[in-house]
Design a protein around this motif. Structure first.
Motif, PDB file in Angstrom:
ATOM      1  N   LYS A 261       4.437   1.704  -0.608  1.00 15.76           N
ATOM      2  CA  LYS A 261       5.063   1.634  -1.933  1.00 15.76           C
ATOM      3  C   LYS A 261       4.419   1.668  -2.793  1.00 15.76           C
ATOM      4  CE  LYS A 261       5.982  -2.454  -3.584  1.00 15.76           C
ATOM      5  NZ  LYS A 261       6.163  -3.595  -4.029  1.00 15.76           N
ATOM      6  N   LYS A 262       3.158   1.452  -3.724  1.00 18.54           N
ATOM      7  CA  LYS A 262       2.489   2.194  -4.367  1.00 18.54           C
ATOM      8  C   LYS A 262       1.618   3.569  -4.330  1.00 18.54           C
ATOM      9  CE  LYS A 262       2.397  -0.253  -7.938  1.00 18.54           C
ATOM     10  NZ  LYS A 262       3.418  -0.421  -8.937  1.00 18.54           N
ATOM     11  N   ALA A 263       1.524   3.586  -3.088  1.00 19.74           N
ATOM     12  CA  ALA A 263       0.580   5.645  -2.824  1.00 19.74           C
ATOM     13  C   ALA A 263       1.410   5.755  -3.017  1.00 19.74           C
ATOM     14  CB  ALA A 263       0.169   5.131  -1.455  1.00 19.74           C
TER      15      ALA A 263
ATOM     16  N   GLU B  36       4.080   6.379  -5.467  1.00 23.50           N
ATOM     17  CA  GLU B  36       4.207   6.705  -6.928  1.00 23.50           C
ATOM     18  C   GLU B  36       2.754   7.516  -7.059  1.00 23.50           C
ATOM     19  OE1 GLU B  36       3.684   3.105  -8.975  1.00 23.50           O
ATOM     20  OE2 GLU B  36       5.300   1.965  -7.883  1.00 23.50           O
ATOM     21  N   ILE B  37       1.628   7.278  -6.203  1.00 26.49           N
ATOM     22  CA  ILE B  37       0.360   8.643  -6.479  1.00 26.49           C
ATOM     23  C   ILE B  37       1.212  10.097  -6.024  1.00 26.49           C
ATOM     24  CG2 ILE B  37      -1.894   9.309  -6.087  1.00 26.49           C
ATOM     25  CD1 ILE B  37      -1.755   6.057  -6.216  1.00 26.49           C
TER      26      ILE B  37
ATOM     27  N   GLY C 225       1.163  -1.147  -0.523  1.00 28.00           N
ATOM     28  CA  GLY C 225      -0.404  -0.069   0.187  1.00 28.00           C
ATOM     29  C   GLY C 225       0.725   1.050   0.343  1.00 28.00           C
TER      30      GLY C 225
END
Lengths: 424, 424
Positions: free
Chosen positions: A148-150, A152-153, A146
């Motif tokens: 790690k990918k957040a 990116e946002i 969660g």
């Protein structure tokens, strides 16, 4: 209280939305903290800081930035503060602990992501947290899917730097993490314009170790069955430690520890006699998430210890102060940080060992294993943890909750029943 | 069909529960596959294998084990088959694609974990999949939180070996993955009792590259707007490739490719004229998960390409065959596998580039981005992917689904509407 409108405006905050947050916090704080009896006098410092949480410290950071210092915002206890401090940078925690920020996070994240991540992203995107406006660099890490990918946002809106945390704990993983710290150091040098040397890193290691020793003293006092401080107050101290200047944090914690030791000698308790002692373990409790502590401590129990990032993991294990080269210091830092038993590791049996050890050291009657909704790593560790602590003789209650108040009464019923069944 | 009861009994399977699975699969297979018209004759091989999916190949594996060969079960396209093949071991895929296994997985996993993980764990614990009984070693990896922590649970029941996949793609991460492959090789040598040499690894690299070349030929044929094969049939070929002997797989795929090339030359299509062309991207479709392909291809469209692990990622990029030392070969393997753009990486913009490139190469009219429920990494990549492909001129439909049939009619409505609005 000083009017901060000008600073918040300059920081590009959404003043109207932020006013809504400011209007509910004092009531929440009053309900949870000021209603407590027999609090240590030393808590006055944390009460003051919290009452003006978006004012006092942000104003200090803004002043420091005007003098050329840089602010590094972090989301995880794996990021080595020492490196930033050595280069005269400032570290501030960024994890969001309020439901207030969740809807703004849900503008860009699905609902089935943990509330800590949604609140952290929402605090930035909604422009309702000064710390998220002030930070010059945002330091993320690969501890869970969660986050790690957040990141990116978040990177679409904020300058992100990512550290790759190993997922295992072999010798080569310690070497890898030392390498990540070295690369992080190069970035910190570039951003601050200050060179990292064995001397300034050595000093910074000492500063952060001193902070850890001070936090540890407060926790040591919590081992006493006198219970000289409530868990709720101790949690607040811990949460603010992520935001505060490390030298002042150590000073204030040492002062509080002096008072707690005096209280123990005199048998002065912050809690009603006969309060059951609870160890709480699981996902972190970011400020102002005081929900569980408040419920537990108004149900006839005291939280004696937190085996979590906002707890023992933040101060246990010191960095070796005897290294005199950057290489040796990076290795020493890696060794210390890699002792942290986050659920991101596989396997993570060290956490079970920690929980049982701490449960004994803090003489607890029962354990509450708490999980933020949709936190996969902690949730999947739950059954093994529960089996092990029960085998070690500790009753355990498993709780999954988020930042909303919707389940408060249900939690009160469950926690009340759990506390009641704990043996005398 | 040969009676497999004796083999399944010896494998310690739950025969009664397994009978329930066996009784529904033929109908499902008939509905999805045998109802198609104008199928390539070459599909007879995959029809046969699938009709006896828990019999033919498991019997081969059992026979091989009797001769001393070892079987390595894998869950991820990052595990380098080459190393196992070089040591005369056998690789078999293990990911579960049926709702049948989900309830057994939910005995030990929470419901908010993706169905692929629940089915995989359930297939082992429920003793209803022969591949999960046969494997001598189960090779897991740290690609997502759910798998990483589920492997800890599986380790209570099965011999697990875990590879730590890097979360980023820097030079040092390629070095790290080469190191993981080297460590994996040592384990494979020990389990098989066979030494890994540059010679046998070189041969194995060639064998697996040949399999990739054969799969690529079939996909190359799918680029033709003649559409000589349905996406549903191509998916089945791909799914079985994870289980089959690699040399036979290459042979069968090459034979199929010959036929498809002939069909293209003659203008023979497997699909109705005017079928809209779809690229599907997202979470893998493990056998027997044919749900989306079946719906799409009975809605006036053809699936021309899968940008997923059960698709292009399994065969794109060859391993350099020119290396003559183990060190060079480990590096070459790492470089090839690290080109895979799984959502476990941060950032993962390479996947967006792949989707746009493939959408053009396969001349598709639209893209379907599909996500298994509770797959955080893919879900959080969704919005950025959708923005990028729309900017590139491709209409996109975002779908989240699981293994159950409950949403089939809703999906049919949404996909039907999407296909209808695609331009002529």
């Amino acid at each position: 209280m000083t009017d901060r409108t000008e600073m918040w405006t300059e920081l590009g905050m959404d003043l109207e939305a932020h006013d809504n947050l400011c209007s509910v916090l004092p009531t929440a704080f009053g309900d949870v903290f000021l209603s407590q009896e027999n609090r240590p006098a030393g808590m006055a410092y944390w009460d003051m800081v919290t009452a003006d949480i978006h004012g006092i410290r942000p104003a200090e950071l803004v002043e420091a930035q005007k003098k050329g210092r840089k602010v590094f915002g972090t989301f995880c206890v794996y990021v080595p503060d020492e490196v930033v401090v050595a280069c005269d940078g400032i570290v501030t925690g960024l994890c969001g602990g309020s439901q207030f920020w969740v809807p703004d996070g849900e503008q860009v994240l699905p609902s089935d992501v943990c509330p800590l991540i949604k609140a952290s992203v929402g605090a930035r995107l909604g422009r309702t947290c000064p710390f998220f406006r002030i930070a010059d660099v945002f330091v993320g890490e690969t501890t869970c899917d969660g986050k790690k990918k957040a990141y990116e946002i978040l990177a679409n809106d904020a300058p992100m730097y990512i550290m790759d945390v190993p997922q295992m704990k072999r010798e080569k993983d310690i070497v890898k993490w030392a390498g990540e710290i070295e690369e992080f150091a190069a970035m910190v040098e570039e951003v601050t314009g200050n060179e990292l040397t064995p001397e300034n890193l050595g000093c910074a290691i000492k500063v952060i170790n001193d902070k850890r020793r001070a936090l540890a003293r407060v926790y040591e006092a919590r081992k006493s069955t006198v219970a000289p401080i409530s868990g709720t107050d101790a949690l607040l101290m811990m949460q603010i430690a992520f935001f505060d200047d490390p030298v002042r944090c150590a000073e204030m914690c040492n002062k509080l520890a002096d008072e707690l030791e005096q209280r123990i000698a005199e048998g002065v308790s912050a809690m009603p006699a006969g309060s059951k002692r609870i160890l709480i373990t699981g996902t972190p409790l970011a400020v102002p998430n005081w929900k569980l502590h408040h419920i537990i401590e108004t149900c006839g129990a005291v939280v004696a210890c937190e085996e979590m990032c906002t707890g023992t993991r933040y101060f246990e294990n010191l960095v070796d102060e005897g290294q005199t080269t950057l290489e040796g210091q990076f290795r020493a830092l890696s060794e210390r940080y890699m002792k942290n038993n986050c659920a991101c590791f596989t396997p993570n049996t060290g956490r079970i060992d920690d929980v049982i050890r701490l449960a004994r050291e803090y003489r607890v009657d029962g354990i509450i294993n708490t999980n933020l909704t949709f936190c996969t790593t902690y949730k999947l560790e739950g059954p093994a943890l529960e089996r092990a602590v029960e085998e070690a003789g500790f009753p355990v209650l498993n709780i999954e909750t988020d930042y909303s108040d919707g389940d408060s009464e249900q939690l009160r019923t469950r926690i009340g029943a759990f506390v009641e069944m704990l043996g005398d």
